[in-house]
Design a protein around this motif. Structure first.
Motif, PDB file in Angstrom:
ATOM      1  N   THR A 330       0.847  -1.199   0.000  1.00  0.00           N
ATOM      2  CA  THR A 330       0.000   0.000   0.000  1.00  0.00           C
ATOM      3  C   THR A 330       0.878   1.243   0.000  1.00  0.00           C
ATOM      4  OG1 THR A 330      -0.116   0.281   2.405  1.00  0.00           O
ATOM      5  CG2 THR A 330      -1.715  -1.249   1.391  1.00  0.00           C
ATOM      6  N   ASP A 331       0.252   2.370  -0.267  1.00  0.00           N
ATOM      7  CA  ASP A 331       0.978   3.637  -0.261  1.00  0.00           C
ATOM      8  C   ASP A 331       1.503   3.990   1.123  1.00  0.00           C
ATOM      9  OD1 ASP A 331       0.410   3.865  -2.941  1.00  0.00           O
ATOM     10  OD2 ASP A 331      -1.290   5.212  -2.668  1.00  0.00           O
ATOM     11  N   ASP A 332       0.851   3.491   2.167  1.00  0.00           N
ATOM     12  CA  ASP A 332       1.297   3.811   3.528  1.00  0.00           C
ATOM     13  C   ASP A 332       2.718   3.314   3.779  1.00  0.00           C
ATOM     14  OD1 ASP A 332      -1.084   5.017   4.104  1.00  0.00           O
ATOM     15  OD2 ASP A 332      -1.984   3.249   5.064  1.00  0.00           O
ATOM     16  N   GLU A 333       3.056   2.135   3.229  1.00  0.00           N
ATOM     17  CA  GLU A 333       4.413   1.613   3.403  1.00  0.00           C
ATOM     18  C   GLU A 333       5.448   2.524   2.754  1.00  0.00           C
ATOM     19  OE1 GLU A 333       1.876  -0.360   2.924  1.00  0.00           O
ATOM     20  OE2 GLU A 333       2.010  -1.735   4.636  1.00  0.00           O
ATOM     21  N   PHE A 364       8.363  10.551  -1.917  1.00  0.00           N
ATOM     22  CA  PHE A 364       7.428   9.622  -2.532  1.00  0.00           C
ATOM     23  C   PHE A 364       6.198   9.487  -1.652  1.00  0.00           C
ATOM     24  CE2 PHE A 364      11.418   7.559  -4.331  1.00  0.00           C
ATOM     25  CZ  PHE A 364      11.216   8.058  -5.608  1.00  0.00           C
ATOM     26  N   ILE A 365       5.036   9.506  -2.280  1.00  0.00           N
ATOM     27  CA  ILE A 365       3.774   9.328  -1.543  1.00  0.00           C
ATOM     28  C   ILE A 365       3.117   8.017  -1.924  1.00  0.00           C
ATOM     29  CG2 ILE A 365       1.468  10.283  -1.140  1.00  0.00           C
ATOM     30  CD1 ILE A 365       2.643  13.057  -1.684  1.00  0.00           C
ATOM     31  N   THR A 366       3.228   7.638  -3.183  1.00  0.00           N
ATOM     32  CA  THR A 366       2.533   6.440  -3.661  1.00  0.00           C
ATOM     33  C   THR A 366       3.513   5.395  -4.173  1.00  0.00           C
ATOM     34  OG1 THR A 366       2.313   7.211  -5.948  1.00  0.00           O
ATOM     35  CG2 THR A 366       0.602   7.906  -4.385  1.00  0.00           C
ATOM     36  N   VAL A 370       7.182   5.501  -6.797  1.00  0.00           N
ATOM     37  CA  VAL A 370       8.433   4.765  -6.586  1.00  0.00           C
ATOM     38  C   VAL A 370       8.724   3.864  -7.783  1.00  0.00           C
ATOM     39  CG1 VAL A 370       9.706   3.207  -5.066  1.00  0.00           C
ATOM     40  CG2 VAL A 370       8.032   4.790  -4.094  1.00  0.00           C
ATOM     41  N   VAL A 371       7.715   3.186  -8.277  1.00  0.00           N
ATOM     42  CA  VAL A 371       7.895   2.262  -9.394  1.00  0.00           C
ATOM     43  C   VAL A 371       8.420   2.996 -10.621  1.00  0.00           C
ATOM     44  CG1 VAL A 371       6.669   0.804 -11.052  1.00  0.00           C
ATOM     45  CG2 VAL A 371       6.212   0.572  -8.604  1.00  0.00           C
ATOM     46  N   LYS A 372       7.835   4.153 -10.941  1.00  0.00           N
ATOM     47  CA  LYS A 372       8.283   4.898 -12.114  1.00  0.00           C
ATOM     48  C   LYS A 372       9.737   5.335 -11.954  1.00  0.00           C
ATOM     49  CE  LYS A 372       7.296   8.842 -15.107  1.00  0.00           C
ATOM     50  NZ  LYS A 372       6.379   9.961 -15.445  1.00  0.00           N
ATOM     51  N   PHE A 373      10.077   5.826 -10.756  1.00  0.00           N
ATOM     52  CA  PHE A 373      11.442   6.318 -10.552  1.00  0.00           C
ATOM     53  C   PHE A 373      12.453   5.175 -10.623  1.00  0.00           C
ATOM     54  CE2 PHE A 373      15.133   7.935  -8.320  1.00  0.00           C
ATOM     55  CZ  PHE A 373      15.211   9.239  -8.784  1.00  0.00           C
ATOM     56  N   VAL A 374      12.152   4.048 -10.003  1.00  0.00           N
ATOM     57  CA  VAL A 374      13.067   2.911 -10.024  1.00  0.00           C
ATOM     58  C   VAL A 374      13.184   2.348 -11.443  1.00  0.00           C
ATOM     59  CG1 VAL A 374      13.448   0.562  -9.174  1.00  0.00           C
ATOM     60  CG2 VAL A 374      12.720   2.366  -7.596  1.00  0.00           C
TER      61      VAL A 374
END
Length: 515
Positions: A330-333, A364-366, A370-374
């Motif tokens: 989830t985004d919370d993690e 990062f919030i979502t 993170v996925v796009k940046f990685v």
């Protein structure tokens, strides 16, 4: 280099590779009488006959077809530097190309404005080179033009140059050249454009946007993630030898460009060029789908770098989604991972100097962010580096095709260029030999030793097996299968091409910037 942590230093075999390559190249140049020669070439044929120790099918094709306008245009899409060309929806005010100038090179029954509206005009603009400090040789600063090159896409899908201006300010001394000008005039101005293109390629698209960006990502990763963190496990295979290779790259990549690369007068050309480009670098320009859209190149035909690159981007993105989904359900993690937040903040503030106009994320919030940046990090350090590195010998070893140095000032009037002018403008014999050998060293590992001493770690390989979870292992296996499928399609496509585009074949993409 000795100050680097032991885990990122070269292995014994990798260090030997560089030492051997350097000494082998030096011996070769001496054997052929090229080492240190300041003489000009007697003819293009003598250059072709002398620089023949190493070759490849594509390099031979380049040496035969480099003068052809169609092949010249093709290289801006599928050569070693596919990163500068963009669609031209409006002619720049400082590039006053008229209908009369280019009408003979357009399709019958159309006009310059109609072709612009159809999206068939493309521009290469080298404005960032304007006013840079260059090396002084024999009392003269080496020439470097902030050129403009207009290219036209005809109904057959062929891209050709139709107008060239060797400077940003048009004047009587800076005319616009067209293909109907004297043959040697047109050949020489095309060489000046490729000289400008080569400098941007080596210093920006290659060194800064792959090598040095990889260094930013690598340092931040080692600084902020413990080795048990999933992103440390996922990313460190993509930083293999990054810090060590960059120490060599700063010397090898910059040496032959003709720019001042050592700080003796403060405003050295190399660093100034990187400052200019870093100030204009955006997050979207590093993300291939956004980059292609921003440059208006979604529909141009025969753009194999785009076609293969987007397939790889999608595959990497799907792989990263699956892997990170195991650890960030989830985004919370994401928002609660302090190490992750410090990592991206460090990259933004130190790597991109806190330039908010770049659009570089500061946090990062979502999970999606993170996925796009990685995805961008992995693509940059593997596929993008392969695209701007692996073809160097093929396209640059024939020195007139992509000269990194030119010795005489560009032509200011038409009808004055002779073959002697061209030979005196090209790099001398010694520099030509060094340039060709450097291209081979940068882009080709010695075949007879490759498997034994210098095994490649290709994209999708994780030989250290940092992930022990069965789910993660299955995701890696799925990724490898998708890469194999992409490879099959590339091989099938290449079988129909006169000049195969192989630089984004997954089996030939290193997992990291390691050469």
């Amino acid at each position: 280099m000795s100050e680097l942590p032991s885990e990122v230093r070269f292995s014994l075999s990798k260090g030997f590779e560089f030492t051997f390559s350097k000494e082998f190249t030096k011996a070769e140049l001496k054997l052929k009488g090229l080492f240190g020669s300041e003489e000009s070439w007697e003819s293009l044929e003598s250059m072709k006959n002398t620089l023949t120790f190493k070759t490849s099918p594509t390099a031979e094709y380049v040496a035969e077809h480099w003068k052809d306008d169609a092949f010249y245009g093709y290289q801006f899409l599928n050569g070693v530097h596919p990163s500068i060309i963009r669609n031209c929806p409006l002619m720049p005010s400082n590039f006053p190309v008229t209908e009369e100038m280019v009408q003979p090179f357009l399709e019958p029954g159309t006009s310059l404005q109609q072709e612009i509206q159809k999206g068939n005009l493309f521009l290469c603009d080298y404005k960032s080179l304007e006013g840079l400090q260059t090396l002084v040789v024999e009392g003269n600063s080496m020439p470097l033009t902030a050129a403009l090159c207009l290219l036209y896409l005809d109904t057959t899908g062929t891209l050709k140059p139709i107008a060239i201006q060797l400077g940003q300010e048009p004047s009587e001394k800076c005319p616009i050249f067209v293909p109907s000008d004297p043959e040697l005039d047109w050949l020489l101005v095309k060489m000046f454009v490729k000289n400008a293109d080569s400098v941007i390629h080596q210093i920006i698209s290659h060194l800064m946007n792959t090598h040095l960006l990889a260094e930013v990502f690598a340092v931040a990763t080692m600084r902020h993630f413990p080795d048990v963190h999933p992103l440390y496990k996922l990313l460190t295979p993509h930083f293999r030898y990054t810090l060590q290779i960059n120490t060599a790259a700063r010397v090898v990549l910059l040496g032959p460009t003709g720019l001042v690369s050592k700080s003796s007068a403060g405003n050295e050309g190399t660093n100034e060029l990187m400052r200019r480009h870093l100030a204009e670098t955006t997050y979207s320009s590093l993300c291939l789908p956004d980059n292609i859209a921003d440059r208006g190149l979604q529909n141009i035909p025969n753009f194999y770098y785009r076609d293969d690159g987007l397939k790889l981007w999608t595959a990497i993105n799907r792989f990263v989604w699956a892997m990170l989904g195991l650890y960030y359900p989830t985004d919370d993690e994401v928002s609660g991972d302090a190490e992750l937040q410090r990592w991206i903040q460090d990259i933004s503030t130190r790597g991109f100097l806190g330039n908010r106009r770049s659009g570089m994320p500061e946090s990062f919030i979502t999970v999606e962010e993170v996925v796009k940046f990685v995805t961008m990090v992995i693509f940059t350090t593997s596929a993008q580096h392969a695209a701007v590195n692996s073809g160097q010998f093929d396209y640059n070893s024939w020195v007139p095709n992509n000269p990194l140095q030119l010795r005489r000032a560009p032509p200011t009037t038409k009808g004055q260029v002779t073959m002697e002018t061209i030979l005196e403008t090209l790099p001398n014999i010694g520099h030509s030999g060094v340039a060709r050998s450097c291209k081979h060293t940068r882009s080709v590992i010695i075949p007879s030793m490759e498997c034994v001493l210098f095994p490649q770690v290709v994209l999708g390989s994780y030989p250290e097996e940092r992930f022990g979870e069965p789910a993660a292992k299955q995701i890696i296996e799925n990724f490898q299968k998708e890469l194999s499928s992409i490879e099959e399609r590339i091989i099938e496509r290449n079988a129909t091409l006169h000049v195969p585009y192989c630089y984004l074949k997954p089996s030939e993409i290193e997992n990291s910037v390691s050469i």
